[in-house]
Design a protein around this motif. Structure first.
Motif, PDB file in Angstrom:
ATOM      1  N   SER A  15       7.289  28.853 -39.463  1.00 36.72           N
ATOM      2  CA  SER A  15       8.436  28.012 -39.784  1.00 36.72           C
ATOM      3  C   SER A  15       8.035  26.883 -40.729  1.00 36.72           C
ATOM      4  O   SER A  15       7.292  25.977 -40.348  1.00 36.72           O
ATOM      5  CB  SER A  15       9.029  27.437 -38.492  1.00 36.72           C
ATOM      6  N   PHE A  16       8.540  26.937 -41.967  1.00 39.30           N
ATOM      7  CA  PHE A  16       8.233  25.929 -42.975  1.00 39.30           C
ATOM      8  C   PHE A  16       9.502  25.516 -43.712  1.00 39.30           C
ATOM      9  O   PHE A  16      10.452  26.292 -43.814  1.00 39.30           O
ATOM     10  CB  PHE A  16       7.203  26.448 -43.989  1.00 39.30           C
ATOM     11  N   VAL A  17       9.483  24.299 -44.233  1.00 31.21           N
ATOM     12  CA  VAL A  17      10.583  23.801 -45.058  1.00 31.21           C
ATOM     13  C   VAL A  17      10.134  23.883 -46.515  1.00 31.21           C
ATOM     14  O   VAL A  17       9.059  23.376 -46.864  1.00 31.21           O
ATOM     15  CB  VAL A  17      10.938  22.340 -44.697  1.00 31.21           C
ATOM     16  N   ARG A  27      15.266  23.605 -47.593  1.00 37.15           N
ATOM     17  CA  ARG A  27      15.797  24.577 -46.634  1.00 37.15           C
ATOM     18  C   ARG A  27      14.679  25.043 -45.698  1.00 37.15           C
ATOM     19  O   ARG A  27      13.544  25.249 -46.123  1.00 37.15           O
ATOM     20  CB  ARG A  27      16.424  25.759 -47.376  1.00 37.15           C
ATOM     21  N   CYS A  28      15.009  25.231 -44.439  1.00 39.39           N
ATOM     22  CA  CYS A  28      14.027  25.684 -43.452  1.00 39.39           C
ATOM     23  C   CYS A  28      13.976  27.201 -43.461  1.00 39.39           C
ATOM     24  O   CYS A  28      15.012  27.868 -43.422  1.00 39.39           O
ATOM     25  CB  CYS A  28      14.385  25.169 -42.062  1.00 39.39           C
ATOM     26  N   ASN A  29      12.793  27.731 -43.558  1.00 37.64           N
ATOM     27  CA  ASN A  29      12.586  29.175 -43.527  1.00 37.64           C
ATOM     28  C   ASN A  29      11.734  29.485 -42.293  1.00 37.64           C
ATOM     29  O   ASN A  29      10.544  29.174 -42.255  1.00 37.64           O
ATOM     30  CB  ASN A  29      11.896  29.631 -44.808  1.00 37.64           C
ATOM     31  N   ALA A  30      12.356  30.080 -41.273  1.00 38.13           N
ATOM     32  CA  ALA A  30      11.656  30.345 -40.007  1.00 38.13           C
ATOM     33  C   ALA A  30      10.605  31.435 -40.145  1.00 38.13           C
ATOM     34  O   ALA A  30       9.682  31.517 -39.327  1.00 38.13           O
ATOM     35  CB  ALA A  30      12.667  30.729 -38.935  1.00 38.13           C
ATOM     36  N   THR A  65       6.433  22.266 -46.454  1.00 37.49           N
ATOM     37  CA  THR A  65       5.987  21.414 -45.346  1.00 37.49           C
ATOM     38  C   THR A  65       6.267  22.095 -44.018  1.00 37.49           C
ATOM     39  O   THR A  65       7.130  22.968 -43.922  1.00 37.49           O
ATOM     40  CB  THR A  65       6.710  20.051 -45.361  1.00 37.49           C
ATOM     41  N   THR A  66       5.517  21.682 -43.011  1.00 35.66           N
ATOM     42  CA  THR A  66       5.796  22.200 -41.680  1.00 35.66           C
ATOM     43  C   THR A  66       7.157  21.673 -41.248  1.00 35.66           C
ATOM     44  O   THR A  66       7.538  20.562 -41.603  1.00 35.66           O
ATOM     45  CB  THR A  66       4.700  21.768 -40.680  1.00 35.66           C
ATOM     46  N   SER A  67       7.901  22.482 -40.510  1.00 29.09           N
ATOM     47  CA  SER A  67       9.261  22.083 -40.137  1.00 29.09           C
ATOM     48  C   SER A  67       9.231  20.954 -39.111  1.00 29.09           C
ATOM     49  O   SER A  67       8.257  20.775 -38.378  1.00 29.09           O
ATOM     50  CB  SER A  67      10.042  23.284 -39.585  1.00 29.09           C
ATOM     51  N   SER A  70       7.495  20.623 -35.452  1.00 27.92           N
ATOM     52  CA  SER A  70       6.407  21.583 -35.242  1.00 27.92           C
ATOM     53  C   SER A  70       5.074  20.932 -35.610  1.00 27.92           C
ATOM     54  O   SER A  70       5.022  19.932 -36.316  1.00 27.92           O
ATOM     55  CB  SER A  70       6.629  22.846 -36.081  1.00 27.92           C
TER      56      SER A  70
END
Length: 196
Positions: A15-17, A27-30, A65-67, A70
């Protein structure tokens, strides 16, 4: 090498932004997976500490970046890589422009680093230059016996070669987890590369 001349990368997944540098928030990409670049300061930390947590990376002009909430991604030295395009650029420009040579050891006879002044003998300087060449060509960790051979020393241990110089361990590190291997302080590599 790693410090401002050759960008180090790592593969991350999870999960990263992902955000464009000009637009925030992103946008967050899981299920993100990809090769991302480390900032110079983070690359130095990983090289020195063997592993450290990193919260922000670069990828094709974007910031990854890390979401939120997390934990940061832990980057291990063994997992570092160099993208093919980056390596080709490095070899085509920097390496050819001023590749260090075994006879260029005089830069290590006397120098300053982090406010300290160092003076070494010819043989000691040859050992340091060997480690420097290995670092800028992408193979910084070297066995003590190879370093001694490159220096032309008959000593059995690296500590014997440098026994007349206090502070040598501030610039030559034992490699964690690899008995008998050494590497040059990354900041010294940067200093000598810039001054070349």
């Amino acid at each position: 090498m790693e410090m401002g001349q050759l960008t180090l990368s790592v593969r991350v997944y999870g999960s990263f932004v992902v955000a464009n540098r000009k637009e925030r928030p992103g946008r967050c990409n899981a299920d993100f997976e990809g090769v991302v670049d480390l900032e110079r300061r983070d690359a130095m930390r990983v090289l020195r500490k063997q592993a450290c947590s990193v919260s922000s990376f670069a990828q094709n002009g974007d910031v990854v970046t890390t979401s939120m909430g997390s934990t940061d991604w832990v980057v291990y030295r063994d997992a570092l890589l160099v993208r093919a395009a980056e390596r080709e650029h490095f070899e085509a420009t920097i390496m050819e422009a001023g590749a260090p040579h075994a006879n260029d050891y005089d830069r290590f006879l006397s120098f300053d680093l982090n406010g300290a002044h160092y003076i070494f003998t010819d043989m000691q300087a040859r050992a340091l230059n060997f480690l420097f060449i290995c670092a800028v060509t992408g193979d910084p960790e070297q066995r003590g016996v190879q370093i001694l051979g490159a220096a032309g020393s008959a000593s059995l241990k690296l500590s014997y070669l440098f026994s007349s110089r206090k502070g040598w361990r501030d610039i030559v590190y034992s490699v964690s987890g690899r008995r008998g291997y050494y590497m040059l302080e990354p900041a010294l590599v940067v200093t000598m590369r810039v001054g070349a």
